[in-house]
Design an enzyme around this catalytic site. Structure first.
Site, PDB file in Angstrom:
ATOM      1  N   GLY A  95      -5.434  -2.444  18.910  1.00 59.44           N
ATOM      2  CA  GLY A  95      -6.156  -1.191  18.665  1.00 59.44           C
ATOM      3  C   GLY A  95      -5.634   0.031  19.390  1.00 59.44           C
ATOM      4  N   LEU A  96      -4.621  -0.118  20.259  1.00 57.43           N
ATOM      5  CA  LEU A  96      -4.149   1.063  20.996  1.00 57.43           C
ATOM      6  C   LEU A  96      -2.907   1.683  20.370  1.00 57.43           C
ATOM      7  CD1 LEU A  96      -4.681   0.071  24.740  1.00 57.43           C
ATOM      8  CD2 LEU A  96      -6.160   1.417  23.247  1.00 57.43           C
ATOM      9  N   GLY A  97      -2.577   1.305  19.151  1.00 55.00           N
ATOM     10  CA  GLY A  97      -1.423   1.890  18.490  1.00 55.00           C
ATOM     11  C   GLY A  97      -1.775   3.182  17.771  1.00 55.00           C
ATOM     12  N   GLN A  98      -0.957   3.546  16.805  1.00 53.60           N
ATOM     13  CA  GLN A  98      -1.161   4.828  16.099  1.00 53.60           C
ATOM     14  C   GLN A  98      -2.512   4.880  15.378  1.00 53.60           C
ATOM     15  OE1 GLN A  98       1.554   5.597  12.841  1.00 53.60           O
ATOM     16  NE2 GLN A  98       0.776   7.682  12.540  1.00 53.60           N
ATOM     17  N   ILE A 110      -3.225  -5.551  24.245  1.00 49.92           N
ATOM     18  CA  ILE A 110      -2.687  -6.156  25.471  1.00 49.92           C
ATOM     19  C   ILE A 110      -2.251  -5.074  26.454  1.00 49.92           C
ATOM     20  CG2 ILE A 110      -1.977  -8.358  24.454  1.00 49.92           C
ATOM     21  CD1 ILE A 110       0.828  -7.147  24.084  1.00 49.92           C
ATOM     22  N   ARG A 111      -2.431  -3.807  26.049  1.00 53.32           N
ATOM     23  CA  ARG A 111      -2.045  -2.702  26.933  1.00 53.32           C
ATOM     24  C   ARG A 111      -3.280  -2.127  27.614  1.00 53.32           C
ATOM     25  NH1 ARG A 111       0.623   1.736  24.014  1.00 53.32           N
ATOM     26  NH2 ARG A 111      -0.039   1.020  21.954  1.00 53.32           N
ATOM     27  N   ASP A 171      -4.906 -10.903  23.543  1.00 49.83           N
ATOM     28  CA  ASP A 171      -3.547 -11.199  23.082  1.00 49.83           C
ATOM     29  C   ASP A 171      -3.697 -12.113  21.861  1.00 49.83           C
ATOM     30  OD1 ASP A 171      -0.997 -12.093  22.608  1.00 49.83           O
ATOM     31  OD2 ASP A 171      -0.568 -12.602  24.694  1.00 49.83           O
ATOM     32  N   TYR A 209       9.720  -7.289   9.611  1.00 51.92           N
ATOM     33  CA  TYR A 209       8.398  -6.674   9.409  1.00 51.92           C
ATOM     34  C   TYR A 209       7.910  -6.912   7.976  1.00 51.92           C
ATOM     35  CZ  TYR A 209       5.003  -2.761   9.146  1.00 51.92           C
ATOM     36  OH  TYR A 209       3.885  -1.988   8.969  1.00 51.92           O
ATOM     37  N   LYS A 227       4.881  -9.312   6.529  1.00 52.88           N
ATOM     38  CA  LYS A 227       3.741  -8.743   5.793  1.00 52.88           C
ATOM     39  C   LYS A 227       3.562  -9.431   4.430  1.00 52.88           C
ATOM     40  CE  LYS A 227       2.123  -5.605   8.683  1.00 52.88           C
ATOM     41  NZ  LYS A 227       0.752  -5.645   9.213  1.00 52.88           N
TER      42      LYS A 227
HETATM   43  N1  LIG Z   1       1.317   3.405  11.050  1.00 51.28           N
HETATM   44  C1  LIG Z   1       1.746   3.233   9.799  1.00 51.28           C
HETATM   45  O1  LIG Z   1       2.382   4.110   9.218  1.00 51.28           O
HETATM   46  C2  LIG Z   1       1.457   1.948   9.091  1.00 51.28           C
HETATM   47  C3  LIG Z   1       1.821   1.844   7.740  1.00 51.28           C
HETATM   48  C4  LIG Z   1       1.609   0.633   7.080  1.00 51.28           C
HETATM   49  C5  LIG Z   1       0.972  -0.406   7.743  1.00 51.28           C
HETATM   50  N2  LIG Z   1       0.618  -0.264   9.046  1.00 51.28           N
HETATM   51  C6  LIG Z   1      -0.005  -1.398   9.708  1.00 51.28           C
HETATM   52  O2  LIG Z   1      -1.185  -0.993  10.371  1.00 51.28           O
HETATM   53  C7  LIG Z   1      -1.328  -1.721  11.593  1.00 51.28           C
HETATM   54  C8  LIG Z   1      -1.501  -0.739  12.740  1.00 51.28           C
HETATM   55  O3  LIG Z   1      -0.336   0.065  12.776  1.00 51.28           O
HETATM   56  P1  LIG Z   1      -0.030   1.033  14.000  1.00 51.28           P
HETATM   57  O4  LIG Z   1       0.837   2.107  13.447  1.00 51.28           O
HETATM   58  O5  LIG Z   1      -1.258   1.384  14.730  1.00 51.28           O
HETATM   59  O6  LIG Z   1       0.899   0.072  14.896  1.00 51.28           O
HETATM   60  P2  LIG Z   1       1.408   0.333  16.378  1.00 51.28           P
HETATM   61  O7  LIG Z   1       2.763  -0.250  16.506  1.00 51.28           O
HETATM   62  O8  LIG Z   1       1.233   1.758  16.750  1.00 51.28           O
HETATM   63  O9  LIG Z   1       0.369  -0.527  17.247  1.00 51.28           O
HETATM   64  C9  LIG Z   1       0.372  -1.927  17.241  1.00 51.28           C
HETATM   65  C10 LIG Z   1      -0.389  -2.422  18.460  1.00 51.28           C
HETATM   66  O10 LIG Z   1      -0.271  -3.852  18.507  1.00 51.28           O
HETATM   67  C11 LIG Z   1      -0.304  -4.216  19.862  1.00 51.28           C
HETATM   68  N3  LIG Z   1       0.225  -5.571  20.090  1.00 51.28           N
HETATM   69  C12 LIG Z   1       1.520  -5.961  20.168  1.00 51.28           C
HETATM   70  N4  LIG Z   1       1.571  -7.272  20.496  1.00 51.28           N
HETATM   71  C13 LIG Z   1       0.299  -7.717  20.604  1.00 51.28           C
HETATM   72  C14 LIG Z   1      -0.299  -8.969  20.926  1.00 51.28           C
HETATM   73  N5  LIG Z   1       0.441 -10.035  21.221  1.00 51.28           N
HETATM   74  N6  LIG Z   1      -1.654  -9.056  20.952  1.00 51.28           N
HETATM   75  C15 LIG Z   1      -2.428  -7.968  20.667  1.00 51.28           C
HETATM   76  N7  LIG Z   1      -1.913  -6.762  20.372  1.00 51.28           N
HETATM   77  C16 LIG Z   1      -0.565  -6.630  20.342  1.00 51.28           C
HETATM   78  C17 LIG Z   1       0.534  -3.150  20.562  1.00 51.28           C
HETATM   79  O11 LIG Z   1       0.248  -3.102  21.956  1.00 51.28           O
HETATM   80  C18 LIG Z   1       0.142  -1.898  19.797  1.00 51.28           C
HETATM   81  O12 LIG Z   1      -0.859  -1.168  20.472  1.00 51.28           O
HETATM   82  C19 LIG Z   1      -0.097  -2.613  11.701  1.00 51.28           C
HETATM   83  O13 LIG Z   1      -0.406  -3.906  11.269  1.00 51.28           O
HETATM   84  C20 LIG Z   1       0.906  -1.985  10.772  1.00 51.28           C
HETATM   85  O14 LIG Z   1       1.790  -2.917  10.220  1.00 51.28           O
HETATM   86  C21 LIG Z   1       0.852   0.877   9.732  1.00 51.28           C
HETATM   87  C1  LIG Z   2       5.414   2.231   6.676  1.00 52.36           C
HETATM   88  C2  LIG Z   2       4.949   1.485   7.872  1.00 52.36           C
HETATM   89  O1  LIG Z   2       4.676   0.180   7.685  1.00 52.36           O
HETATM   90  C3  LIG Z   2       5.415   1.879   9.229  1.00 52.36           C
HETATM   91  N1  LIG Z   2       5.053   3.247   9.500  1.00 52.36           N
HETATM   92  C4  LIG Z   2       6.914   1.735   9.386  1.00 52.36           C
HETATM   93  O2  LIG Z   2       7.600   2.668   9.085  1.00 52.36           O
HETATM   94  O3  LIG Z   2       7.357   0.705   9.786  1.00 52.36           O
END
Ligand SMILES: NC(=O)c1ccc[n+]([C@@H]2O[C@H](COP(=O)([O-])OP(=O)(O)OC[C@H]3O[C@@H](n4cnc5c(N)ncnc54)[C@H](O)[C@@H]3O)[C@@H](O)[C@H]2O)c1
Ligand SMILES: C[C@@H](O)[C@H](N)C(=O)O
Length: 352
Positions: free
Chosen positions: A42-45, A68-69, A85, A174, A178
């Site tokens: 949940g701490l990602g984008q 995990i952060r 985790d 990736y 998926k």
């Molecule tokens: N951002 C995009 O443009 C986008 C587009 C398509 C799909 N998605 C999907 O949406 C989801 C969220 O994307 P996001 O952009 O927030 O990703 P992100 O990379 O910003 O964040 C992913 C998070 O996963 C955590 N993580 C890594 N290893 C882990 C573990 N072992 N246990 C628990 N957490 C762990 C990381 O600490 C990080 O905070 C992802 O599944 C991604 O594939 C995102």
């Molecule tokens: C598109 C998407 O899954 C992600 N933002 C990536 O570029 O990997």
């Protein structure tokens, strides 16, 4: 015909199988109405925005963010946060049980570019982690959301537009992970009755969170750089067309598909889309507001090869037909919203 008989890993120390007529949801009607939500990674984008969106719907204390952060202070103070985790199955199960979780949003992942830089970690997090999440969700009768991506398609898929059902032969770990998630989720739905729901997101553009190492990151970074110093160096070629979406549309779609009546879903995995543009077209739109913006191109061969294998336009007609998906933000609204956010941020920074 679905048979909700779970394999013996379920129920941990008690290897008994759940009978065919088991009632997975033993809650009362009023309890079932009040969801208890867990967000992994949940701490990602996207996760912090999702938590804040869902907390408006279900109440602050009913939505638990995990990663995990270490969370930044404003996130820690905004609602429940715990360490989780996803590679630790028992810990995941303990969290679900102790917090009486009913819905799980599984956001942990390594994205396309960082995944290519660390394939074994991406394989562990994106594939083994998904297996843990699927098992916990099936064991405890959760509704499970797993995001997929435009990256689940590859060079042999139709790219303009890309429909829901077509050849999927991605060339990144990736993308492979998926496609695996889509198929495993659907398999658990048919085999065990797991309420698995999945959207394939385009590249997501957000104002107050940073992207985590993907191919579409440039479309977020350009706004920071345009406002900060009027220059931007883009790592994709100017004519690289990819589907994109503003984060508010993405989060709304996610809640809408989770709340959609089961009978309205003719599929378990849907494309969703909003717009599609190239770096040159995005720069041109930004220049309407920041005329001095200079964009140069220094192409990253890894990201460029990935982008050239992905959809250019996404066909999301099934989502629109089945559960009424409709985006709000096209390119002009996206650019205005992003620049308003960054403009006001930099004015505040200058004033301090
Ligand atoms: N951002 C995009 O443009 C986008 C587009 C398509 C799909 N998605 C999907 O949406 C989801 C969220 O994307 P996001 O952009 O927030 O990703 P992100 O990379 O910003 O964040 C992913 C998070 O996963 C955590 N993580 C890594 N290893 C882990 C573990 N072992 N246990 C628990 N957490 C762990 C990381 O600490 C990080 O905070 C992802 O599944 C991604 O594939 C995102
Ligand atoms: C598109 C998407 O899954 C992600 N933002 C990536 O570029 O990997």
């Amino acid at each position: 015909c679905r048979a909700p008989v779970l394999p013996s890993r379920f129920l941990g120390t008690s290897p008994r199988q759940i009978p065919m007529d088991a009632n997975f949801h033993s809650t009362t009607f009023s309890e079932a109405d009040q969801q208890r939500v867990l967000i992994t990674g949940g701490l990602g984008q996207l996760g912090v925005g999702l938590a804040s969106f869902l907390r408006k719907r279900f109440g602050k204390d009913n939505v638990i963010l995990s990663d995990i952060r270490k969370p930044p202070e404003h996130v820690f103070l905004s609602g429940p946060f715990i360490y989780s985790d996803i590679l630790d199955y028992k810990n995941l199960r303990e969290i679900v049980v102790n917090n009486r979780i009913t819905w799980l949003f599984h956001y942990s992942a390594l994205l396309s570019a960082v995944g290519e830089a660390n394939v074994s970690l991406a394989r562990a997090v994106n594939i083994t982690g998904l297996h843990n999440v699927l098992d916990v969700a099936a064991e405890h009768g959760l509704r499970l959301f797993v995001p997929s991506t435009i990256g689940a398609f590859g060079p042999t898929s139709p790219r303009n537009p890309t429909p829901d059902l077509c050849i999927q032969r991605p060339r990144t770990i990736y993308g492979v992970s998926k496609v695996h998630a889509e198929l495993m989720g659907e398999y658990y739905y048919y085999r065990y009755g797991l309420d698995f729901r999945c959207l394939r997101y385009p590249g997501i553009i957000s104002a107050d969170s940073q992207p985590g190492g993907g191919t579409t990151d440039y479309a977020v970074q350009i706004f920071h750089e345009a406002v900060k110093n009027g220059r931007f160096e883009c790592n994709l070629k100017p004519d690289t067309r990819l589907p994109m979406m503003y984060i508010d549309d993405c989060l709304r779609a996610t809640l809408e598909v989770m709340e959609a009546p089961a009978e309205s879903l003719s599929m378990r995995t849907y494309n969703i889309n909003a717009m599609s543009f190239t770096p040159a077209e995005l720069a041109q739109e930004v220049r309407k507001h920041v005329p001095e913006l200079q964009v140069t191109y220094s192409v990253d061969p890894v990201r460029q090869a990935i982008a050239e294998s992905w959809p250019m336009n996404f066909d999301d007609s099934n989502a629109r037909k089945d559960w009424g998906w409709k985006h709000d933000f096209d390119l002009p609204e996206l650019v205005t919203t992003m620049l308003n956010f960054h403009g006001s941020e930099s004015r505040v920074a200058r004033a301090n």
